[in-house]
Motif scaffolding. Sequence first.
Motif, PDB file in Angstrom:
ATOM      1  N   GLU A 169       0.832  -1.214   0.000  1.00 22.17           N
ATOM      2  CA  GLU A 169       0.000   0.000   0.000  1.00 22.17           C
ATOM      3  C   GLU A 169       0.863   1.259   0.000  1.00 22.17           C
ATOM      4  OE1 GLU A 169      -3.318  -0.045  -0.550  1.00 22.17           O
ATOM      5  OE2 GLU A 169      -2.854  -2.172  -0.767  1.00 22.17           O
ATOM      6  N   GLU A 170       1.966   1.202   0.784  1.00 23.88           N
ATOM      7  CA  GLU A 170       2.867   2.380   0.846  1.00 23.88           C
ATOM      8  C   GLU A 170       3.476   2.655  -0.528  1.00 23.88           C
ATOM      9  OE1 GLU A 170       5.790   1.634   3.872  1.00 23.88           O
ATOM     10  OE2 GLU A 170       4.251   1.578   5.447  1.00 23.88           O
ATOM     11  N   ARG A 229       2.411   1.631  -3.472  1.00 23.33           N
ATOM     12  CA  ARG A 229       1.364   1.998  -4.447  1.00 23.33           C
ATOM     13  C   ARG A 229       1.040   3.492  -4.298  1.00 23.33           C
ATOM     14  NH1 ARG A 229      -3.912   2.688  -4.532  1.00 23.33           N
ATOM     15  NH2 ARG A 229      -4.162   2.282  -2.310  1.00 23.33           N
ATOM     16  N   ARG A 230       0.901   3.923  -3.013  1.00 21.76           N
ATOM     17  CA  ARG A 230       0.574   5.341  -2.780  1.00 21.76           C
ATOM     18  C   ARG A 230       1.716   6.250  -3.204  1.00 21.76           C
ATOM     19  NH1 ARG A 230      -2.914   3.716   1.645  1.00 21.76           N
ATOM     20  NH2 ARG A 230      -1.152   3.456   3.022  1.00 21.76           N
ATOM     21  N   ALA A 231       2.941   5.721  -3.125  1.00 24.76           N
ATOM     22  CA  ALA A 231       4.106   6.516  -3.540  1.00 24.76           C
ATOM     23  C   ALA A 231       4.175   6.632  -5.074  1.00 24.76           C
ATOM     24  CB  ALA A 231       5.385   5.889  -2.997  1.00 24.76           C
ATOM     25  N   GLY A 232       3.290   5.923  -5.758  1.00 23.98           N
ATOM     26  CA  GLY A 232       3.197   6.082  -7.217  1.00 23.98           C
ATOM     27  C   GLY A 232       3.883   5.001  -8.036  1.00 23.98           C
TER      28      GLY A 232
END
Length: 451
Positions: free
Chosen positions: A375-376, A378-381
């Motif tokens: 998740e981290e 993915r959120r970081a792009g």
Amino acid sequence: MPKINFKKKNIKKDGQMKDNGKRKRRFARLRGMRDVLPDEYKYWNLVLCKAAKLAETYSFNRIDIPVLEQMDLYERSSGKTSDIVTKEMFSFVDKSGDRIALRPEATPGMVRSYIEHGMFNLPQPVKLFLLGPLFRHEKPQSGRYRQHNQFDLEIFGESNPAADAQLILIAYNFFRELQIEVQIQINSIGCEECREEYCRQLVEFYKERGKRAKLCNDCKKRLAKNPLRLLDCKEAPCIELKEEAPQIVDSLCDNCRNHFIKVLEYLDELDVAYNLDPHLVRGLDYYNKTVFEIFPLNSEDQGRQISLGGGGRYDGLVEQMGGRPTPACGFGIGIERAVSQVKEKNIPIKENNKADIFLAQLGEQARQKAMVLFEELRRAGFQIREAFTKDSLRSQLEIANRMGVKFSLILGQKEIMDKTILIRDMESGIQEVVDCKKLILEIEKRLNNGK
Ligand code: HAM
């Protein structure tokens, strides 16, 4: 925890459920309906993106309208004698006793929506587009389905022939940019006044000795009710007869003739190639002036070949449906048919959902941590993928390989203890241990270096 009773003995090898030893009936899709499976979706994406992009460029706003409407809406617009209404509508009486139909085409609903939402109060023209399913109870065959999708564009409140030309240009660009070669057939069917005289000539022509008897049964009826429809018949004897039929362009009034000439001039200027088809009328009652249809280039038999799209002007429809007098025009392109052309031509498709990194885990604790880390990242792009339900590292790395990622991150018990993670270069197989705190930096470094 609720108890789920999927007894193993009730499940067959192929996954089907047994019912007291009997095989349970499987369902198949309805006749004429299709599933668009993931393998085909990349072609759909290409076609749908092209449609949406072009619509945006020419300032059309997207709209969605219900698939269910009152049956009267189609009877009053598409035409009581049109094939769509007489033969092809999925219609029924609902639980409240209302006569309902699944939309066989988009234009009547778009007109209803334009009137119902007072869009005539907006600055005109109002340019709308729709991408969605339509339903016609036709005899299924190649390229003809009972549920199909259309890219439908409508321009309301514009009588300038530049609007007709722009629609044809958009349709032309749509196919050309998908590398599909098309030919555009165009005609003008004039206004009510020019048509009255023309229909008289047409009836006279078909009543000449021996001709009426050659017509199909539907056309014999059409001759009395709606003679223009004879020109749209797909039966071989009727196609043959129409070759000699009078041409409507010879009956056009000055206004309609000038409008048509203007449309053709714009197309010439824009280098859009077209063929004049003096008998093109289209199968719907609302059209006037310009009508056009798009076919694949070099398709043999015009009468039988499959049309990729079509449209025209319908200046009287908004008023006829209870709105203010509002000139309008539009077209619809069949998405399935466009997709099939793209597939047939083997046009290369860019995969734009390709991932860079795969996150693999080993052991229950590592799985939990990996899910959070995923998740981290993915959120970081990052374009990252996983297979968290798998236990074996080997099968996870096989999946990563199939996905064609550049790197896999591997998190196991030891790495959790050391607060590290493994980065595996999928091409060389070389693995490096990196500090978890430096992970993002390390990934970026590798991605940017193309290492
Ligand atoms: P249409 O010619 O009935 O026009 O349909 C437009 C396009 O939809 C056809 O050229 C074809 O590509 C596709 N199509 C139609 N029926 C089927 C089917 N059964 N299976 C697969 N594809 C199909 C109209 O619908 C008008 N409302 C277009 C329009 C918009 N005129 C003015 N504004």
